[in-house]
Design a protein around this motif. Structure first.
Motif, PDB file in Angstrom:
ATOM      1  N   SER A 209      -0.683   4.501  -4.139  1.00 56.06           N
ATOM      2  CA  SER A 209      -0.895   4.657  -5.576  1.00 56.06           C
ATOM      3  C   SER A 209      -2.305   4.215  -5.962  1.00 56.06           C
ATOM      4  N   ALA A 210      -2.693   4.564  -7.187  1.00 56.35           N
ATOM      5  CA  ALA A 210      -4.003   4.155  -7.710  1.00 56.35           C
ATOM      6  C   ALA A 210      -4.099   2.633  -7.785  1.00 56.35           C
TER       7      ALA A 210
ATOM      8  N   LYS B  45      -4.780   1.255  -4.346  1.00 53.97           N
ATOM      9  CA  LYS B  45      -6.190   1.458  -3.985  1.00 53.97           C
ATOM     10  C   LYS B  45      -7.091   0.454  -4.695  1.00 53.97           C
TER      11      LYS B  45
ATOM     12  N   ASP C  46       0.862  -1.186   0.000  1.00 56.82           N
ATOM     13  CA  ASP C  46       0.000   0.000   0.000  1.00 56.82           C
ATOM     14  C   ASP C  46       0.894   1.230   0.000  1.00 56.82           C
ATOM     15  N   ASP C  47       1.239   1.660  -1.205  1.00 58.86           N
ATOM     16  CA  ASP C  47       2.097   2.836  -1.359  1.00 58.86           C
ATOM     17  C   ASP C  47       1.299   4.090  -1.688  1.00 58.86           C
TER      18      ASP C  47
END
Length: 132
Positions: free
Chosen positions: A31-32, A35, A28-29
């Motif tokens: 980014s899209a 998500k 979970d960075d």
């Protein structure tokens, strides 16, 4: 991770027109993609952060007619699974029968004819028995 396809020991690259990408859904960075992966884990119909995808999930899970579509899809998957299971079961029974006939001394060609599979397949089954 984008998959790079190659042939043989020489690692000669080739393109079959298919593009494969692996995504680590645990990352979970912010980014899209992260998500989207989080959304795939829950597919919460109340979570509308994925636009059209969220709208479709909300329809399928919550609105009238959505459950009918899901039931139809589930039924198709179930029927296909039954067909695959029957084919696998029939093939396994053919293998068991072939092995029993081989133990009784029947030639491979006659066994193949009896269990309605190719001679090469029976040869492989009987060969595996001899290796065990």
């Amino acid at each position: 991770y984008h998959v790079q396809k190659s042939l043989g020991d020489e690692n000669m690259p080739y393109d079959d027109g298919k593009h494969v990408t692996y995504v680590n859904a645990a990352v979970d960075d912010g980014s899209a993609i992260a998500k989207l992966m989080e959304y795939f884990k829950t597919a919460d119909p109340k979570d509308m952060n994925q636009g059209d995808l969220s709208k479709r999930v909300q329809f399928l899970k919550c609105e009238e007619g959505g459950d009918d579509i899901m039931c139809e899809i589930t039924d198709r998957i179930l029927e296909e699974g039954k067909k695959v299971g029957k084919r696998e079961g029939k093939l396994e029974q053919a293998r068991v029968t072939a092995m029993n006939l081989a133990k009784m001394g029947f030639p491979v060609e006659k066994i193949a004819e009896a269990v309605e599979v190719k001679v090469g397949l029976v040869s492989n089954w009987v060969g595996e028995k001899n290796l065990a």
